[in-house]
Motif scaffolding. Structure first.
Motif, PDB file in Angstrom:
ATOM      1  N   GLN A 399      -3.335 -12.579   7.108  1.00 40.48           N
ATOM      2  CA  GLN A 399      -2.056 -12.993   7.675  1.00 40.48           C
ATOM      3  C   GLN A 399      -1.165 -13.518   6.559  1.00 40.48           C
ATOM      4  O   GLN A 399      -1.621 -14.220   5.658  1.00 40.48           O
ATOM      5  CB  GLN A 399      -2.298 -14.091   8.722  1.00 40.48           C
ATOM      6  CG  GLN A 399      -1.090 -14.455   9.558  1.00 40.48           C
ATOM      7  CD  GLN A 399      -1.470 -15.482  10.625  1.00 40.48           C
ATOM      8  OE1 GLN A 399      -2.226 -16.412  10.365  1.00 40.48           O
ATOM      9  NE2 GLN A 399      -0.958 -15.300  11.821  1.00 40.48           N
ATOM     10  N   THR A 400       0.125 -13.151   6.604  1.00 38.04           N
ATOM     11  CA  THR A 400       1.070 -13.596   5.583  1.00 38.04           C
ATOM     12  C   THR A 400       1.638 -14.968   5.944  1.00 38.04           C
ATOM     13  O   THR A 400       1.198 -15.603   6.899  1.00 38.04           O
ATOM     14  CB  THR A 400       2.221 -12.587   5.454  1.00 38.04           C
ATOM     15  OG1 THR A 400       3.032 -12.657   6.646  1.00 38.04           O
ATOM     16  CG2 THR A 400       1.716 -11.170   5.268  1.00 38.04           C
ATOM     17  N   SER A 401       2.634 -15.393   5.197  1.00 36.68           N
ATOM     18  CA  SER A 401       3.282 -16.678   5.475  1.00 36.68           C
ATOM     19  C   SER A 401       4.047 -16.654   6.791  1.00 36.68           C
ATOM     20  O   SER A 401       4.404 -17.692   7.335  1.00 36.68           O
ATOM     21  CB  SER A 401       4.231 -17.053   4.331  1.00 36.68           C
ATOM     22  OG  SER A 401       5.158 -16.010   4.073  1.00 36.68           O
ATOM     23  N   ASN A 402       4.303 -15.449   7.317  1.00 35.94           N
ATOM     24  CA  ASN A 402       4.881 -15.291   8.650  1.00 35.94           C
ATOM     25  C   ASN A 402       3.746 -14.972   9.612  1.00 35.94           C
ATOM     26  O   ASN A 402       3.102 -13.927   9.474  1.00 35.94           O
ATOM     27  CB  ASN A 402       5.909 -14.156   8.660  1.00 35.94           C
ATOM     28  CG  ASN A 402       6.590 -13.968  10.010  1.00 35.94           C
ATOM     29  OD1 ASN A 402       6.038 -14.301  11.051  1.00 35.94           O
ATOM     30  ND2 ASN A 402       7.794 -13.410   9.987  1.00 35.94           N
ATOM     31  N   PRO A 403       3.435 -15.834  10.585  1.00 38.63           N
ATOM     32  CA  PRO A 403       2.284 -15.626  11.475  1.00 38.63           C
ATOM     33  C   PRO A 403       2.302 -14.300  12.224  1.00 38.63           C
ATOM     34  O   PRO A 403       1.260 -13.831  12.675  1.00 38.63           O
ATOM     35  CB  PRO A 403       2.385 -16.801  12.463  1.00 38.63           C
ATOM     36  CG  PRO A 403       3.195 -17.831  11.757  1.00 38.63           C
ATOM     37  CD  PRO A 403       4.163 -17.072  10.898  1.00 38.63           C
ATOM     38  N   LYS A 404       3.461 -13.690  12.322  1.00 33.71           N
ATOM     39  CA  LYS A 404       3.587 -12.426  13.056  1.00 33.71           C
ATOM     40  C   LYS A 404       3.348 -11.216  12.161  1.00 33.71           C
ATOM     41  O   LYS A 404       3.238 -10.085  12.644  1.00 33.71           O
ATOM     42  CB  LYS A 404       4.990 -12.349  13.674  1.00 33.71           C
ATOM     43  CG  LYS A 404       5.158 -11.296  14.756  1.00 33.71           C
ATOM     44  CD  LYS A 404       6.515 -11.400  15.430  1.00 33.71           C
ATOM     45  CE  LYS A 404       6.659 -10.360  16.538  1.00 33.71           C
ATOM     46  NZ  LYS A 404       7.955 -10.478  17.255  1.00 33.71           N
ATOM     47  N   VAL A 405       3.253 -11.443  10.861  1.00 34.03           N
ATOM     48  CA  VAL A 405       3.169 -10.339   9.900  1.00 34.03           C
ATOM     49  C   VAL A 405       1.850 -10.406   9.122  1.00 34.03           C
ATOM     50  O   VAL A 405       1.467 -11.449   8.607  1.00 34.03           O
ATOM     51  CB  VAL A 405       4.351 -10.374   8.914  1.00 34.03           C
ATOM     52  CG1 VAL A 405       4.259  -9.216   7.918  1.00 34.03           C
ATOM     53  CG2 VAL A 405       5.680 -10.324   9.668  1.00 34.03           C
ATOM     54  N   PHE A 406       1.166  -9.259   9.038  1.00 36.03           N
ATOM     55  CA  PHE A 406      -0.067  -9.126   8.274  1.00 36.03           C
ATOM     56  C   PHE A 406       0.176  -8.123   7.143  1.00 36.03           C
ATOM     57  O   PHE A 406       1.154  -7.377   7.159  1.00 36.03           O
ATOM     58  CB  PHE A 406      -1.196  -8.637   9.182  1.00 36.03           C
ATOM     59  CG  PHE A 406      -1.624  -9.641  10.223  1.00 36.03           C
ATOM     60  CD1 PHE A 406      -2.837 -10.307  10.116  1.00 36.03           C
ATOM     61  CD2 PHE A 406      -0.801  -9.928  11.311  1.00 36.03           C
ATOM     62  CE1 PHE A 406      -3.222 -11.233  11.070  1.00 36.03           C
ATOM     63  CE2 PHE A 406      -1.178 -10.854  12.270  1.00 36.03           C
ATOM     64  CZ  PHE A 406      -2.399 -11.509  12.144  1.00 36.03           C
ATOM     65  N   ALA A 407      -0.714  -8.095   6.163  1.00 37.63           N
ATOM     66  CA  ALA A 407      -0.535  -7.172   5.041  1.00 37.63           C
ATOM     67  C   ALA A 407      -1.894  -6.742   4.504  1.00 37.63           C
ATOM     68  O   ALA A 407      -2.871  -7.503   4.537  1.00 37.63           O
ATOM     69  CB  ALA A 407       0.284  -7.824   3.927  1.00 37.63           C
ATOM     70  N   CYS A 408      -1.950  -5.508   3.995  1.00 37.00           N
ATOM     71  CA  CYS A 408      -3.200  -5.002   3.421  1.00 37.00           C
ATOM     72  C   CYS A 408      -2.905  -3.859   2.465  1.00 37.00           C
ATOM     73  O   CYS A 408      -1.790  -3.341   2.414  1.00 37.00           O
ATOM     74  CB  CYS A 408      -4.152  -4.547   4.527  1.00 37.00           C
ATOM     75  SG  CYS A 408      -3.512  -3.213   5.567  1.00 37.00           S
ATOM     76  N   GLY A 409      -3.920  -3.481   1.686  1.00 35.60           N
ATOM     77  CA  GLY A 409      -3.765  -2.380   0.739  1.00 35.60           C
ATOM     78  C   GLY A 409      -3.171  -2.834  -0.576  1.00 35.60           C
ATOM     79  O   GLY A 409      -3.285  -3.996  -0.975  1.00 35.60           O
ATOM     80  N   ASP A 410      -2.494  -1.914  -1.245  1.00 33.18           N
ATOM     81  CA  ASP A 410      -1.960  -2.203  -2.580  1.00 33.18           C
ATOM     82  C   ASP A 410      -0.959  -3.343  -2.587  1.00 33.18           C
ATOM     83  O   ASP A 410      -0.767  -3.995  -3.620  1.00 33.18           O
ATOM     84  CB  ASP A 410      -1.286  -0.954  -3.161  1.00 33.18           C
ATOM     85  CG  ASP A 410      -2.295   0.061  -3.678  1.00 33.18           C
ATOM     86  OD1 ASP A 410      -3.444  -0.342  -3.946  1.00 33.18           O
ATOM     87  OD2 ASP A 410      -1.938   1.240  -3.813  1.00 33.18           O
ATOM     88  N   VAL A 411      -0.307  -3.612  -1.460  1.00 34.11           N
ATOM     89  CA  VAL A 411       0.717  -4.654  -1.419  1.00 34.11           C
ATOM     90  C   VAL A 411       0.107  -6.040  -1.607  1.00 34.11           C
ATOM     91  O   VAL A 411       0.809  -6.997  -1.936  1.00 34.11           O
ATOM     92  CB  VAL A 411       1.518  -4.573  -0.098  1.00 34.11           C
ATOM     93  CG1 VAL A 411       0.728  -5.131   1.073  1.00 34.11           C
ATOM     94  CG2 VAL A 411       2.871  -5.259  -0.225  1.00 34.11           C
ATOM     95  N   ILE A 412      -1.221  -6.165  -1.418  1.00 30.59           N
ATOM     96  CA  ILE A 412      -1.877  -7.457  -1.661  1.00 30.59           C
ATOM     97  C   ILE A 412      -2.835  -7.374  -2.844  1.00 30.59           C
ATOM     98  O   ILE A 412      -3.453  -8.373  -3.219  1.00 30.59           O
ATOM     99  CB  ILE A 412      -2.628  -7.982  -0.423  1.00 30.59           C
ATOM    100  CG1 ILE A 412      -3.841  -7.107  -0.091  1.00 30.59           C
ATOM    101  CG2 ILE A 412      -1.696  -8.083   0.770  1.00 30.59           C
ATOM    102  CD1 ILE A 412      -4.760  -7.710   0.969  1.00 30.59           C
TER     103      ILE A 412
END
Length: 447
Positions: A399-412
């Motif tokens: 989970q990102t700094s926005n609770p509604k938004v997640f991230a995975c893959g090369d972006v992290i």
């Protein structure tokens, strides 16, 4: 035309699959370990002994189901995974003879499923929740597949004309044919996932629209363009971005490299792809220029071996200083300076230029392959915390700094979570799907 046809053939898949007999022979070599180290070595935890045993018994559908249940892009990974370092590297038979050809067996089973157009998975009944995924690479596709199996309505937004991300555009065709990637895309679409291609967030659809219209958002974009070398001559004709160069070979096989001498700057997997593409486009000499040594190169050992077999040359401890052009603005040479390794600082040797060691290589084109930039503009449109374009996420939930938004893959990638491989991205996509589902379960939002 005859020459062009020959070049096109160079981009056919380089490695042939196993015959049915060879697959059975190889499968029957497996010891079917109870506590199999190959499972632990796989980032997606494919039950390797199970899928191999099913091949040995003639149950190819069951074998493919085991593979793809764990890894939604298992057909691609069978071709591009660094199996020598993962599952095959952990095989107990390494201590006695050759390890099981796990990657080839995985390809055999998934190829059978593709060729026979079997349906392996179904979506769960709708739970009423909607998730938007930005990016249709291995992370985005894996997340979409798992979310559908959990009952979510999923829409993928893809900036390019075709879905598939890195697998579609960033890996050379002779290692991963596009029809393999498109089959995996179709498997996801069959579950009900809507994929909107030619949709770049910020252009075709705004961040506010996504935030307002979806219950959760998953950012699964890959890397961006290759940065400039910041040396003289980069605007000359014949200077290429390695990512754009590899991508161009997916659509048009050009004759522009026939008989030419090419320099590729960098020594990662993308540099290897650019170099081997150049060879297959008819270049007579291709040199990889790297400021450090083979010990520091980031390309996988099997990629390095493949490049050498293709005829790629390597110039170590060489730093580009200037790209030289003729009066018409075309590349004719590359000036470099020799480097030497100095004292180690935090486990890495410092580099020093050797005085008066400049030399010039006669080349007709230069390809930049020195890493990739990040999608900082997109990340900042969402207002997410990041470090130089690496999105900050909770290590357990993604989970990102926005609770509604997640991230995975090369972006992290780069913040200590996972590595830059297709199989790692696939697992992160699954992890994100499960984390989103757990979040809804914990707040009882699903009826």
């Amino acid at each position: 035309m005859k020459e062009l046809s020959s070049l096109e053939k160079n981009f056919d898949e380089a490695h042939g699959g196993l015959t049915q007999y060879a697959a059975l022979e190889e499968a029957n070599r497996c010891l079917f370990c109870y506590d199999a180290p190959c499972i632990k070595a796989c980032p997606t935890s494919i039950n390797v002994p199970s899928f191999i045993k099913k091949i040995a018994s003639g149950n190819l559908k069951g074998s493919a189901q085991v593979i793809l249940d764990s890894n939604p892009v298992g057909a691609s990974c069978a071709r591009v995974c660094p199996t020598e370092e993962l599952c095959e590297g952990a095989c107990v038979l390494n201590h006695a003879e050759k390890p099981i050809k796990i990657g080839d067996l995985q390809r055999h089973a998934t190829d059978w499923a593709r060729e026979n157009e079997v349906t392996l998975f179904e979506a769960a009944p709708s739970n009423g929740k909607k998730v938007a995924i930005i990016g249709s690479g291995p992370a985005g596709l894996s997340a979409a597949r798992e979310l559908c199996r959990l009952g979510y309505a999923v829409t993928i937004y893809e900036a390019e004309a075709e879905a598939g991300g890195l697998n579609q555009y960033g890996i050379v065709s002779f290692r991963l044919p596009q029809h393999i990637v498109q089959w995996e895309v179709e498997q996801v679409k069959k579950l009900g996932v809507e994929i909107k291609t030619n949709h770049r967030v910020g252009d075709n659809i705004s961040v506010d629209e996504l935030v307002n219209n979806y219950d959760r958002i998953l950012i699964a974009v890959g890397m961006n363009t290759v940065p400039n070398l910041e040396i003289e001559g980069e605007t000359l004709n014949g200077v290429y971005d390695a990512i754009d160069f590899v991508k161009s070979t997916k659509n048009v096989i050009t004759r522009n490299f026939v008989g030419k001498s090419i320099a590729v700057i960098g020594a990662g997997n993308t540099a290897i792809d650019a170099a081997t593409c150049s060879i297959r486009l008819g270049a007579t000499q291709v040199q990889i220029i790297y400021r450090r040594t083979a010990n520091e190169m980031t390309a996988y050992p099997f990629e390095y071996d493949f490049a050498k077999q293709e005829g790629v040359e390597f110039r170590w401890l060489s730093l580009p200083k200037r790209i030289i052009g003729d009066d018409e603005g075309n590349v004719i040479g590359l000036e470099c300076v020799r480097m030497e390794l100095g004292e180690e600082v935090e486990g890495k040797a410092k580099l020093h230029e050797i005085k008066e060691s400049n030399f010039i290589i006669q080349v007709d084109a230069v390809i930049r392959a020195i890493g990739q930039t990040r999608h900082i503009e997109l990340i900042e449109q969402f207002g997410l915390e990041h470090k130089r374009g690496i999105v900050e996420v909770d290590q357990e939930t993604l989970q990102t700094s926005n609770p509604k938004v997640f991230a995975c893959g090369d972006v992290i990638y780069g913040n200590g979570y996972g590595d830059a491989t297709v199989v790692s991205a696939a697992q992160q996509g699954k992890d994100c799907a499960y984390a989103i589902h757990r979040q809804f379960e914990s707040i009882s939002e699903i009826a």
